[in-house]
Structures are given as structure tokens and as C-alpha cells.
Design a protein around this motif. Structure first.
Motif, short mmCIF file in Angstrom:
data_model
loop_
_atom_site.label_atom_id
_atom_site.label_comp_id
_atom_site.label_asym_id
_atom_site.label_seq_id
_atom_site.Cartn_x
_atom_site.Cartn_y
_atom_site.Cartn_z
N TRP A 14 13.15 20.83 9.56
CA TRP A 14 13.61 19.44 9.67
C TRP A 14 13.97 19.09 11.11
O TRP A 14 13.82 17.94 11.52
N PRO A 18 11.43 15.79 11.90
CA PRO A 18 12.44 15.04 11.15
C PRO A 18 11.80 14.18 10.06
O PRO A 18 10.70 13.66 10.23
N SER A 20 11.14 10.95 7.49
CA SER A 20 11.07 9.52 7.76
C SER A 20 12.36 8.84 7.33
O SER A 20 13.19 9.41 6.62
N ARG A 21 12.51 7.61 7.76
CA ARG A 21 13.71 6.85 7.43
C ARG A 21 13.84 6.67 5.92
O ARG A 21 14.93 6.76 5.36
N MET A 22 12.72 6.44 5.24
CA MET A 22 12.76 6.25 3.79
C MET A 22 13.19 7.54 3.09
O MET A 22 13.97 7.49 2.13
N GLN A 23 12.70 8.69 3.54
CA GLN A 23 13.12 9.97 2.95
C GLN A 23 14.61 10.19 3.16
O GLN A 23 15.29 10.73 2.29
N MET A 24 15.11 9.79 4.33
CA MET A 24 16.55 9.94 4.59
C MET A 24 17.37 9.05 3.65
O MET A 24 18.42 9.47 3.15
N TYR A 25 16.88 7.83 3.37
CA TYR A 25 17.57 6.95 2.44
C TYR A 25 17.58 7.56 1.03
O TYR A 25 18.59 7.50 0.33
#
Length: 64
Positions: A14, A18, A20-25
């Protein structure tokens, strides 16, 4: 493979790639839901309708 080594390898991946932003959400939402479930369990307890009742081992049925 040891659980700690697997976790460290995933963390290193990770750091290099890193999410994506959607995966982090999505990950944040899963963590929030889990914490919410634990908080509900800790403060109000689990509903009695969702508890698992033990079944007696001897139900009177004897195979031939």
C-alpha cells in the motif's frame, strides 16, 4: 505465512501503490460500520431476537 508478515507485506504494498480515493472511502466506511456495531453491542447489548440458542444434543431421535 505468518499473519504479521502478511500484514507487513500488505502495508508495504500500500505504501508503494496507494489505493484510489474510492477504495479509501470504502475502507473507511467498513471501519466505521464495524466500530458502530461494537459500540451498539457495548452500550445497548445484542437484541435477544438475534441470539443463537443452544439446541440440546439429545432430541430423542435414535437411529436404527
Amino acid at each position: 505465512m505468518d499473519q504479521l508478515i502478511r500484514l507487513l507485506m500488505r502495508t508495504a504494498y500500500w505504501v508503494r501503490h496507494p489505493p484510489s480515493r474510492m477504495q479509501m472511502y470504502v475502507m473507511a466506511a467498513v471501519v466505521v460500520i464495524a466500530v458502530l456495531c461494537v459500540a451498539i453491542e457495548a452500550f445497548w447489548g445484542w437484541p435477544s431476537g438475534l441470539r443463537v440458542n443452544r439446541v440440546p444434543r439429545d432430541l430423542g431421535f435414535r437411529p436404527l
